[in-house]
Design a protein around this motif. Structure first.
Motif, mmCIF file in Angstrom:
data_model
loop_
_atom_site.group_PDB
_atom_site.id
_atom_site.type_symbol
_atom_site.label_atom_id
_atom_site.label_comp_id
_atom_site.label_asym_id
_atom_site.label_seq_id
_atom_site.Cartn_x
_atom_site.Cartn_y
_atom_site.Cartn_z
ATOM 1 N N VAL A 23 0.697 -1.209 -0.023
ATOM 2 C CA VAL A 23 -0.027 -0.004 -0.117
ATOM 3 C C VAL A 23 0.820 1.293 -0.167
ATOM 4 C CG1 VAL A 23 -1.784 -1.206 1.021
ATOM 5 C CG2 VAL A 23 -0.092 -0.048 2.457
ATOM 6 N N ASP A 24 0.339 2.319 -0.332
ATOM 7 C CA ASP A 24 0.902 3.722 -0.059
ATOM 8 C C ASP A 24 0.702 4.121 1.333
ATOM 9 O OD1 ASP A 24 -1.629 4.995 -0.015
ATOM 10 O OD2 ASP A 24 -1.380 5.651 -2.149
ATOM 11 N N ILE A 25 1.390 5.075 1.705
ATOM 12 C CA ILE A 25 1.714 5.549 3.117
ATOM 13 C C ILE A 25 0.105 6.189 3.611
ATOM 14 C CG2 ILE A 25 2.520 7.488 4.527
ATOM 15 C CD1 ILE A 25 5.187 7.340 3.203
ATOM 16 N N ASP A 26 -0.703 6.848 2.697
ATOM 17 C CA ASP A 26 -2.050 7.246 3.130
ATOM 18 C C ASP A 26 -2.826 6.103 3.423
ATOM 19 O OD1 ASP A 26 -1.283 9.983 3.138
ATOM 20 O OD2 ASP A 26 -1.866 10.158 0.931
ATOM 21 N N PHE A 41 -2.034 4.310 6.719
ATOM 22 C CA PHE A 41 -2.680 5.071 8.096
ATOM 23 C C PHE A 41 -4.207 4.575 7.929
ATOM 24 C CE2 PHE A 41 0.955 7.536 8.135
ATOM 25 C CZ PHE A 41 1.310 7.626 9.328
ATOM 26 N N GLU A 42 -4.779 4.596 6.876
ATOM 27 C CA GLU A 42 -6.293 4.181 6.699
ATOM 28 C C GLU A 42 -6.514 2.857 7.312
ATOM 29 O OE1 GLU A 42 -7.343 4.562 2.891
ATOM 30 O OE2 GLU A 42 -7.280 6.955 2.653
ATOM 31 N N LEU A 43 -5.597 1.799 6.840
ATOM 32 C CA LEU A 43 -5.660 0.435 7.498
ATOM 33 C C LEU A 43 -5.453 0.489 8.753
ATOM 34 C CD1 LEU A 43 -3.751 -1.425 4.796
ATOM 35 C CD2 LEU A 43 -5.968 -1.634 5.063
ATOM 36 N N ALA A 44 -4.229 1.513 9.300
ATOM 37 C CA ALA A 44 -3.811 1.250 10.864
ATOM 38 C C ALA A 44 -5.311 1.883 11.689
ATOM 39 C CB ALA A 44 -2.923 2.217 11.025
ATOM 40 N N GLU A 45 -6.225 2.908 11.407
ATOM 41 C CA GLU A 45 -7.397 3.333 11.865
ATOM 42 C C GLU A 45 -8.277 2.271 12.213
ATOM 43 O OE1 GLU A 45 -8.658 7.150 11.236
ATOM 44 O OE2 GLU A 45 -7.225 7.551 9.553
ATOM 45 N N LEU A 46 -7.916 1.015 11.413
ATOM 46 C CA LEU A 46 -9.378 0.194 11.480
ATOM 47 C C LEU A 46 -8.726 -1.146 12.227
ATOM 48 C CD1 LEU A 46 -10.435 0.306 7.757
ATOM 49 C CD2 LEU A 46 -11.605 1.171 9.738
ATOM 50 N N GLU A 78 -4.827 -4.586 8.544
ATOM 51 C CA GLU A 78 -5.066 -3.476 9.436
ATOM 52 C C GLU A 78 -4.368 -3.588 10.521
ATOM 53 O OE1 GLU A 78 -8.564 -4.410 6.616
ATOM 54 O OE2 GLU A 78 -7.230 -5.652 7.789
ATOM 55 N N ASP A 79 -4.217 -4.792 11.097
ATOM 56 C CA ASP A 79 -3.554 -5.054 12.546
ATOM 57 C C ASP A 79 -2.090 -4.896 12.472
ATOM 58 O OD1 ASP A 79 -6.045 -5.495 13.676
ATOM 59 O OD2 ASP A 79 -5.713 -7.837 13.664
#
Length: 256
Positions: free
Chosen positions: A139-142, A145-150, A179-180
């Motif tokens: 994935v790209d950096i943005d 972060f979207e995955l990390a929030e979930l 995500e984790d």
């Protein structure tokens, strides 16, 4: 008068213009600071700024500051990020600047740098670490972060980027959720920055600058780690370039 601040970072180059003409832009640094400097020069020219004119004064900073051969003043990163951070915060503060290759923590009192720490020996806790881990997850950096929030945090214990990447490969092999894993990556970076920040734990106001300065999720993650609110601002990534422009203006007027 027109004052130009140029921050040639290891990953991105930031330019800000103040005075009779105002503007800002960012571009990838690429493999060569020299080549990037030429692109910056052309971009400024397109925006009506004649670097040969007597009313244009340039300050340069960052990883490739020496490559800016048309700079009037070459200024260290700590000084510029301190000056720019103070201007953006409008008060005494502690600046956390997360760059591509290093993380800087700068304490500013009465408008001047009073103390600082810099992690430039290892990429853990920097933008490069995040970039490497995002690539590993495809994935790209943005998107990272979207995955990390979930996700729910999977601990990444290694202090070394290479070993941390191995941990992620193992997690992928075990079938763990992206995500984790992403949440673990961001938590790891926040943890490394928090370790560096420990010396400044009594700071009243903390400002996040650099490439992650617009990211509320990271700011909140870091706030929890250091137990102090971490503030963000629109132009946080331009702090170094802004500082270079402000210092160039100050030096020019003093020498005039």
């Amino acid at each position: 008068m027109i004052y130009v601040g140029i921050d040639i970072g290891s990953t991105a180059s930031k330019v800000i213009v103040i005075g009779e003409i105002e503007g800002k832009f960012v571009m990838p640094t690429g493999w060569s600071s020299k080549e990037t400097t030429k692109l910056v020069k052309n971009k400024l020219k397109e925006n009506g700024i004649d670097l040969c004119a007597d009313n244009v004064i340039v300050g340069s900073t960052g990883y490739g500051r020496q490559a800016v051969d048309f700079s009037n003043y070459v200024i260290t990163e700590i000084t510029c990020h301190g000056k720019g951070g103070y201007y953006l915060a409008s008060r005494n503060c502690t600046v956390i600047d997360i760059g591509g290759q290093d993380t800087k923590i700068i304490k500013i009192e009465n408008g001047s740098v009073s103390d600082f720490l810099m992690n430039d020996k290892c990429s853990a806790g920097t933008g490069k670490f995040i970039e490497i881990m995002a690539n590993r997850l495809g994935v790209d950096i943005d998107e990272l972060f979207e995955l990390a929030e979930l996700g729910k945090i999977l601990p990444i214990s290694s202090l070394c980027t290479v070993f941390a990447e191995s941990e992620i490969i193992n997690y992928i092999g075990e079938g763990k959720n992206r995500e984790d894993i992403a949440a673990g990556v961001i938590d790891s970076v926040a943890g490394k920055v928090a370790q560096l920040f420990a010396k400044f734990a009594n700071s009243d106001y903390v400002l996040l600058t650099g490439g992650l300065s617009h990211n509320e999720f990271f700011a909140n993650s870091l706030s929890k780690k250091i137990k102090t609110p971490v503030n963000t601002c629109q132009d946080g990534r331009f702090a170094g370039a802004l500082g270079a422009a402000l210092i160039a203006k100050q030096k020019y007027k003093k020498n005039k």
